[in-house]
Scaffold this active site. Sequence first.
Site, PDB file in Angstrom:
ATOM      1  N   ASP A   1       0.844  -1.207   0.000  1.00 30.54           N
ATOM      2  CA  ASP A   1       0.000   0.000   0.000  1.00 30.54           C
ATOM      3  C   ASP A   1       0.877   1.252   0.000  1.00 30.54           C
ATOM      4  OD1 ASP A   1      -1.991  -1.878   0.348  1.00 30.54           O
ATOM      5  OD2 ASP A   1      -2.189  -1.513   2.503  1.00 30.54           O
TER       6      ASP A   1
HETATM    7  C1  26A Z   1     -12.055  -6.733   0.552  1.00 27.66           C
HETATM    8  N1  26A Z   1     -10.906  -6.890   1.408  1.00 27.66           N
HETATM    9  C2  26A Z   1     -10.583  -8.241   1.796  1.00 27.66           C
HETATM   10  C3  26A Z   1     -10.135  -5.800   1.788  1.00 27.66           C
HETATM   11  C4  26A Z   1      -8.990  -5.895   2.614  1.00 27.66           C
HETATM   12  C5  26A Z   1      -8.250  -4.717   2.855  1.00 27.66           C
HETATM   13  N2  26A Z   1      -8.596  -3.529   2.341  1.00 27.66           N
HETATM   14  C6  26A Z   1      -9.690  -3.494   1.578  1.00 27.66           C
HETATM   15  N3  26A Z   1     -10.460  -4.585   1.301  1.00 27.66           N
HETATM   16  N4  26A Z   1      -8.377  -6.908   3.278  1.00 27.66           N
HETATM   17  C7  26A Z   1      -7.295  -6.379   3.896  1.00 27.66           C
HETATM   18  N5  26A Z   1      -7.220  -5.059   3.650  1.00 27.66           N
HETATM   19  C8  26A Z   1      -6.233  -4.085   4.140  1.00 27.66           C
HETATM   20  O1  26A Z   1      -4.977  -4.381   3.619  1.00 27.66           O
HETATM   21  C9  26A Z   1      -4.048  -3.640   4.401  1.00 27.66           C
HETATM   22  C10 26A Z   1      -2.661  -4.222   4.274  1.00 27.66           C
HETATM   23  O2  26A Z   1      -2.218  -4.139   2.968  1.00 27.66           O
HETATM   24  C11 26A Z   1      -6.040  -4.116   5.646  1.00 27.66           C
HETATM   25  O3  26A Z   1      -6.963  -3.280   6.285  1.00 27.66           O
HETATM   26  C12 26A Z   1      -4.592  -3.641   5.813  1.00 27.66           C
HETATM   27  O4  26A Z   1      -4.527  -2.327   6.332  1.00 27.66           O
END
Ligand code: 26A
Length: 340
Positions: free
Chosen positions: A292
């Site tokens: 990210d």
């Molecule tokens: C739809 N999903 C599964 C998700 C996520 C996500 N952000 C948006 N949609 N699953 C995990 N994360 C985020 O990824 C970050 C790490 O790269 C987490 O909240 C975490 O901050």
Amino acid sequence: MSPTLICLGNPLLDLQVDTTPEYLAKYSLKSNDAILVEAATNDPKMAIFNEVANMPEVKFVAGGAAQNSARGAAYILGANEVGYFGSVGNDQFSAKLAEENAAAGVVSLYQVQQDIGTGKCAALITGHDRSLVTDLGAANHFTPEHLEKHWDQVEAAKLFYIGGFHLTVSPAAIVKLGKHAKETGKPFVMNLSAPFIPQFFKDALKECLPYATIVIANESEAAAYAESFGLTCETTDLESIAKQIVGDDANKTVIFTHGLEPTVVTTATGSTSYEVHPLEKSKIVDTNGAGDAFAGGFMAGLAQGKALETCVDMGQWLASLSIQEVGASYPKEKFTYTKA
Ligand code: 26A
């Protein structure tokens, strides 16, 4: 003043803990993965959130992949240059997220659900791996109409960043922004976000990908894409996968990050590799959110009109700063990027 960069994603609060392989095994979780769980299906994995919330070392940190990137871009661009769309509940979790965005200089353009809680993600850390278990909650209820409410900001923006995770929520919202970007010739950057996106949200991805001028993914997402779309190459051959995604589109760039290995950047004219910014192992706090941060630094460079090579380097630089913090966070101190 309107934000230059507009991001769209799923706002989540992360419950981050260091855990053990035994705990992951209890729920059949892989050490490095991102999955969705749903309250409605009585998934036993829903118990993870309560268990983790009661662990003594749990840290509540702002999350949501694209929101992390938005804060990262703002770390470089400064206040009010980045806006972020997503859907949250009316609760303490969203208050914390709004507070973190404000502190980072990100303009929160939240759609607020009155009777659904803010989404959460259990970030289960084992060494340098992280297993992300997400209950989207209110984030799952974002609608394209909310974009219309802030359409003046969309029109004023110069570029867009879409978290691929949002393909599970509102492909229609992505298409709406994509059409605007295409009509106005603005960069439209999409991240594949997780292997399950090309695997299980193939149709949504097919619908949205044509709008992307830049696609960002890591090596495991690239492999999942190659497999899901039946590409004619090894799933580890990043250059070939990228080449097939770009096709003969002169307006498309694919960027594959690859952990500590060089980042592969591919356009219709060919591929180039760029080294990462190596960091002493002892300085790594956790690598959760490194991807990210890369996207955030990259987008900041793009917003500043830098050359592609510099944008990639800014992504590597911000990733190396972020992995020295807990979660997808950035230093309190303002470091300034200088080209190596
Ligand atoms: C739809 N999903 C599964 C998700 C996520 C996500 N952000 C948006 N949609 N699953 C995990 N994360 C985020 O990824 C970050 C790490 O790269 C987490 O909240 C975490 O901050």
